[in-house]
Design a protein around this motif. Structure first.
Motif, PDB file in Angstrom:
ATOM      1  N   ARG A 126     -49.997 -78.233 -93.154  1.00 37.66           N
ATOM      2  CA  ARG A 126     -49.130 -78.721 -94.228  1.00 37.66           C
ATOM      3  C   ARG A 126     -49.954 -79.047 -95.467  1.00 37.66           C
ATOM      4  N   ARG A 127     -49.418 -78.648 -96.611  1.00 41.24           N
ATOM      5  CA  ARG A 127     -50.053 -79.005 -97.886  1.00 41.24           C
ATOM      6  C   ARG A 127     -49.118 -78.598 -99.020  1.00 41.24           C
ATOM      7  N   ALA A 128     -49.004 -79.456-100.019  1.00 42.55           N
ATOM      8  CA  ALA A 128     -48.248 -79.148-101.234  1.00 42.55           C
ATOM      9  C   ALA A 128     -46.829 -78.672-100.942  1.00 42.55           C
ATOM     10  N   GLY A 129     -46.189 -79.274 -99.943  1.00 40.72           N
ATOM     11  CA  GLY A 129     -44.817 -78.902 -99.606  1.00 40.72           C
ATOM     12  C   GLY A 129     -44.689 -77.662 -98.749  1.00 40.72           C
ATOM     13  N   ILE A 130     -45.836 -77.058 -98.375  1.00 38.48           N
ATOM     14  CA  ILE A 130     -45.830 -75.861 -97.526  1.00 38.48           C
ATOM     15  C   ILE A 130     -46.088 -76.274 -96.086  1.00 38.48           C
ATOM     16  N   GLN A 131     -45.358 -75.673 -95.168  1.00 37.01           N
ATOM     17  CA  GLN A 131     -45.542 -75.926 -93.741  1.00 37.01           C
ATOM     18  C   GLN A 131     -45.701 -74.589 -93.035  1.00 37.01           C
ATOM     19  N   LEU A 132     -46.843 -74.389 -92.384  1.00 37.59           N
ATOM     20  CA  LEU A 132     -47.132 -73.140 -91.686  1.00 37.59           C
ATOM     21  C   LEU A 132     -47.298 -73.429 -90.197  1.00 37.59           C
ATOM     22  N   ASP A 133     -46.440 -72.831 -89.401  1.00 43.06           N
ATOM     23  CA  ASP A 133     -46.479 -72.981 -87.941  1.00 43.06           C
ATOM     24  C   ASP A 133     -47.120 -71.723 -87.366  1.00 43.06           C
ATOM     25  N   ALA A 134     -48.381 -71.828 -86.938  1.00 39.12           N
ATOM     26  CA  ALA A 134     -49.111 -70.649 -86.458  1.00 39.12           C
ATOM     27  C   ALA A 134     -48.519 -70.103 -85.168  1.00 39.12           C
ATOM     28  N   ALA A 135     -48.088 -70.979 -84.268  1.00 39.78           N
ATOM     29  CA  ALA A 135     -47.566 -70.540 -82.975  1.00 39.78           C
ATOM     30  C   ALA A 135     -46.272 -69.746 -83.139  1.00 39.78           C
ATOM     31  N   ARG A 136     -45.399 -70.208 -84.012  1.00 40.90           N
ATOM     32  CA  ARG A 136     -44.115 -69.536 -84.228  1.00 40.90           C
ATOM     33  C   ARG A 136     -44.169 -68.500 -85.340  1.00 40.90           C
ATOM     34  N   HIS A 137     -45.283 -68.445 -86.026  1.00 43.73           N
ATOM     35  CA  HIS A 137     -45.478 -67.513 -87.133  1.00 43.73           C
ATOM     36  C   HIS A 137     -44.392 -67.726 -88.188  1.00 43.73           C
ATOM     37  N   GLU A 138     -44.192 -68.983 -88.547  1.00 45.00           N
ATOM     38  CA  GLU A 138     -43.163 -69.341 -89.519  1.00 45.00           C
ATOM     39  C   GLU A 138     -43.766 -70.128 -90.680  1.00 45.00           C
ATOM     40  N   VAL A 139     -43.213 -69.918 -91.855  1.00 46.80           N
ATOM     41  CA  VAL A 139     -43.628 -70.654 -93.049  1.00 46.80           C
ATOM     42  C   VAL A 139     -42.382 -71.213 -93.730  1.00 46.80           C
TER      43      VAL A 139
END
Length: 216
Positions: A126-139
């Motif tokens: 998480r940073r600057a309002g961005i959320q990246l889920d590596a396991a689910r490959h979702e942003v």
């Protein structure tokens, strides 16, 4: 990643599977070619067949261990006997997988070894309002789903892992693309343009002239 496997179809299948999960993957079909690549590139994980032509997989594994880096080795073999697995681990391999195997299991083991190859990152960045889920490959950005290509996802993950530090275009090429990429290509700039457009306003990825890119 480096995949070392003399069965061409299997090597290419493993590489393509890992690329779908946003890994940058090089391939070698014998032990000598593997040693050449290891002398040039720093890999997080090497998927290594034990029974290789030219230079045996055991010798490749020893060379990786003797180099003293952070590269992790996942050894592949058709030998399922316990003594064979013990022998492979005794050489310095970090994990062992017998053939035949499911690609989904191989990728799970590679993900686990990658976390050990460098300081562990949280499963969700998480940073600057961005959320990246590596396991689910979702942003997501501010709760809005963002659909990214594999390379865009990989580049964004590297910027988020940097935790505000500047990441050079050269480092992005090294980590998100394979060895066949032209070092003089503008692919990083083009990918960054597309990524910025998809993430929307206000812009969060900054260009640092002469240095690279960062997310403050």
């Amino acid at each position: 990643m480096l995949v070392v496997e003399d069965e061409t179809m299997l090597a290419d299948a493993i590489a393509e599977w890992l690329r779908r999960e946003s890994f940058a993957v090089d391939v070698a079909y014998d032990g000598d070619a593997a040693l050449e690549r290891l002398g040039v590139n720093e890999y997080a994980v090497v998927v290594l067949d034990r029974d290789l032509p030219v230079v045996h997989g055991d010798d490749v594994c020893r060379a990786i261990v003797d180099a003293g880096g952070e590269t992790r080795v996942l050894m592949l073999t058709a030998a399922a006997a316990v003594r064979e697995r013990v022998a492979g681990l005794a050489l310095g391999a970090d994990d062992y997988l017998t053939k035949p195997f499911a690609l989904v299991e191989l990728s799970a083991r590679v993900h686990a070894l990658t976390r050990r190859a460098r300081p562990a990152a949280p499963p969700t960045l998480r940073r600057a309002g961005i959320q990246l889920d590596a396991a689910r490959h979702e942003v997501r950005r501010d709760d809005r789903h963002v659909a990214l290509s594999r390379k865009e996802f990989a580049v964004l993950a590297e910027l988020l892992r940097a935790d505000g530090a500047v990441v050079s275009a050269e480092d992005l090429l090294e980590r998100a693309w394979d060895e066949h990429i032209d070092p003089f290509t503008n692919v990083v700039r083009v990918t960054m343009m597309k990524l910025r457009r998809k993430l929307g306003d206000p812009p969060v990825i900054e260009t640092v002239p002469g240095a690279g890119y960062q997310i403050r």
